[in-house]
Design a protein around this motif. Sequence first.
Motif, PDB file in Angstrom:
ATOM      1  N   ASN A 225       0.752  -1.348  -0.356  1.00  0.00           N
ATOM      2  CA  ASN A 225      -0.205  -0.428  -0.253  1.00  0.00           C
ATOM      3  C   ASN A 225       1.000   0.978   0.209  1.00  0.00           C
ATOM      4  O   ASN A 225       0.733   2.287   1.272  1.00  0.00           O
ATOM      5  CB  ASN A 225      -0.963   0.380   1.469  1.00  0.00           C
ATOM      6  CG  ASN A 225      -1.740  -1.016   1.095  1.00  0.00           C
ATOM      7  OD1 ASN A 225      -2.384  -1.392   0.173  1.00  0.00           O
ATOM      8  ND2 ASN A 225      -2.378  -1.809   2.265  1.00  0.00           N
ATOM      9  N   ALA A 226       2.151   1.368  -0.669  1.00  0.00           N
ATOM     10  CA  ALA A 226       2.516   2.277  -0.879  1.00  0.00           C
ATOM     11  C   ALA A 226       2.596   2.658  -2.284  1.00  0.00           C
ATOM     12  O   ALA A 226       2.660   2.002  -3.849  1.00  0.00           O
ATOM     13  CB  ALA A 226       4.501   2.838  -0.524  1.00  0.00           C
ATOM     14  N   VAL A 227       2.212   4.207  -2.286  1.00  0.00           N
ATOM     15  CA  VAL A 227       2.222   4.180  -4.081  1.00  0.00           C
ATOM     16  C   VAL A 227       3.705   5.798  -4.628  1.00  0.00           C
ATOM     17  O   VAL A 227       3.639   5.914  -3.486  1.00  0.00           O
ATOM     18  CB  VAL A 227       0.943   5.436  -4.701  1.00  0.00           C
ATOM     19  CG1 VAL A 227       1.539   6.135  -6.021  1.00  0.00           C
ATOM     20  CG2 VAL A 227       0.486   4.457  -4.446  1.00  0.00           C
ATOM     21  N   SER A 228       4.729   5.170  -5.893  1.00  0.00           N
ATOM     22  CA  SER A 228       5.960   5.953  -6.041  1.00  0.00           C
ATOM     23  C   SER A 228       5.616   7.025  -7.425  1.00  0.00           C
ATOM     24  O   SER A 228       5.343   6.235  -7.709  1.00  0.00           O
ATOM     25  CB  SER A 228       6.910   5.212  -6.365  1.00  0.00           C
ATOM     26  OG  SER A 228       6.982   4.113  -4.597  1.00  0.00           O
ATOM     27  N   LEU A 229       6.369   7.913  -7.202  1.00  0.00           N
ATOM     28  CA  LEU A 229       6.528   8.817  -7.769  1.00  0.00           C
ATOM     29  C   LEU A 229       8.319   8.366  -8.112  1.00  0.00           C
ATOM     30  O   LEU A 229       8.809   8.510  -7.690  1.00  0.00           O
ATOM     31  CB  LEU A 229       6.125  10.055  -8.042  1.00  0.00           C
ATOM     32  CG  LEU A 229       4.478  10.595  -7.666  1.00  0.00           C
ATOM     33  CD1 LEU A 229       4.518  12.122  -7.462  1.00  0.00           C
ATOM     34  CD2 LEU A 229       3.930   9.879  -8.428  1.00  0.00           C
ATOM     35  N   ILE A 230       8.090   8.507  -9.954  1.00  0.00           N
ATOM     36  CA  ILE A 230      10.347   7.986 -10.092  1.00  0.00           C
ATOM     37  C   ILE A 230      10.135   9.409 -10.916  1.00  0.00           C
ATOM     38  O   ILE A 230       9.958   9.451 -11.915  1.00  0.00           O
ATOM     39  CB  ILE A 230       9.690   6.508 -10.398  1.00  0.00           C
ATOM     40  CG1 ILE A 230       9.751   5.795  -9.414  1.00  0.00           C
ATOM     41  CG2 ILE A 230      11.728   6.364 -10.972  1.00  0.00           C
ATOM     42  CD1 ILE A 230       9.172   4.091  -9.662  1.00  0.00           C
ATOM     43  N   PHE A 231      11.591   9.787 -10.819  1.00  0.00           N
ATOM     44  CA  PHE A 231      12.281  10.908 -11.789  1.00  0.00           C
ATOM     45  C   PHE A 231      13.348  10.171 -12.023  1.00  0.00           C
ATOM     46  O   PHE A 231      14.440   9.829 -11.299  1.00  0.00           O
ATOM     47  CB  PHE A 231      11.959  12.091 -11.544  1.00  0.00           C
ATOM     48  CG  PHE A 231       9.996  12.457 -11.287  1.00  0.00           C
ATOM     49  CD1 PHE A 231       8.930  12.596 -12.418  1.00  0.00           C
ATOM     50  CD2 PHE A 231       9.686  12.547  -9.623  1.00  0.00           C
ATOM     51  CE1 PHE A 231       8.129  13.854 -12.110  1.00  0.00           C
ATOM     52  CE2 PHE A 231       8.751  13.110  -9.840  1.00  0.00           C
ATOM     53  CZ  PHE A 231       7.780  13.091 -10.877  1.00  0.00           C
ATOM     54  N   GLY A 232      13.907  10.450 -13.217  1.00  0.00           N
ATOM     55  CA  GLY A 232      15.180   9.940 -13.561  1.00  0.00           C
ATOM     56  C   GLY A 232      15.868  11.328 -14.661  1.00  0.00           C
ATOM     57  O   GLY A 232      15.399  11.144 -15.845  1.00  0.00           O
ATOM     58  N   ALA A 233      17.202  11.486 -14.803  1.00  0.00           N
ATOM     59  CA  ALA A 233      17.576  11.766 -15.707  1.00  0.00           C
ATOM     60  C   ALA A 233      19.286  11.309 -16.292  1.00  0.00           C
ATOM     61  O   ALA A 233      20.114  10.667 -15.019  1.00  0.00           O
ATOM     62  CB  ALA A 233      17.933  13.279 -16.238  1.00  0.00           C
ATOM     63  N   GLU A 234      19.635  11.795 -17.423  1.00  0.00           N
ATOM     64  CA  GLU A 234      20.951  11.078 -18.398  1.00  0.00           C
ATOM     65  C   GLU A 234      21.373  12.611 -17.843  1.00  0.00           C
ATOM     66  O   GLU A 234      21.192  13.592 -19.230  1.00  0.00           O
ATOM     67  CB  GLU A 234      21.477  10.323 -19.170  1.00  0.00           C
ATOM     68  CG  GLU A 234      23.078   9.556 -19.500  1.00  0.00           C
ATOM     69  CD  GLU A 234      23.065   9.166 -20.874  1.00  0.00           C
ATOM     70  OE1 GLU A 234      23.658   8.714 -20.729  1.00  0.00           O
ATOM     71  OE2 GLU A 234      22.704   9.688 -21.460  1.00  0.00           O
TER      72      GLU A 234
END
Length: 285
Positions: A225-234
């Motif tokens: 019961n966890a919702v995650s927001l994910i971001f990334g870049a090179e």
Amino acid sequence: MQLRHFYNPAAVADNGMMKILLAQRLQWIGIKNAPKTTLFTMGLPFDIKKTHHAAGLEFINDIYGIFANQQINAQYNYKFKFDYGTLSIGANIGVINMICYGDSVHMVESEYHTDGDPAVPTGKQSGVGFDCGVGAYFSNANWFAGVSVMHLPGSNIALGDRYRYKISQAMAFQGGYNFILKDKRYQLKPSLLVYTDFVSWQAYFSLLLEYNEKFWGGVSYSVENAVSLIFGAEVINGLEIGYCYDLPASNIIRASHGSHELYISYDFNIYNKKTTNKHKSIRLL
């Protein structure tokens, strides 16, 4: 943050490049003594004559409550390369150092607990145990799948003369697919991780959208019961940074502001050979 080689030694150097990675997770911000995890890994592919191999080194420092878990593992896999992908068979071997800070326990006087409860260690207690695991992993430009069994010895680590800590055996299944959209600069990447210690289980599903193999973002959901927001870049060629924010979807949200994960990694080719899937190795779940 769940990385493929963290759960499966057969996934080390799956993109054919050397990788150095440092990650930090701060869980359940706002709760005292909540878990904190630091991960450092290195992976190197190499050839011996016409055979393909990879070796890795992994260090984990996990602190939760009155316990600290420090692990160091050497990883190795052998790669079978086919026209349609690469199959890797791998293993890891290492040690686990468990520490219990019994002197940090605050005892509350009651009919069940008294000062000097024999069930609670006094002072700092520590012990070391042997660890190893095995795995298999297949990948190509479009999809990957893997299975691994970890903590095979199921070590009982002695904490002083009176206490023992059991390291449970565990199994992990991973899989994912890369969908190239009509605009080929975009790829949709769903993936799944299922983890079990044969008593309970956890599952994570993520969906990432990647642009031009340099920027990505998405969401993840776990059965915890966890919702995650994910971001990334090179940010520059081979140097990547990523961030994940977990928002609890259970009653724990009343006490916690969520969890934060941050990683930085660098991929480079020490052999100066061309690779066709340079940016395929990172996937946060």
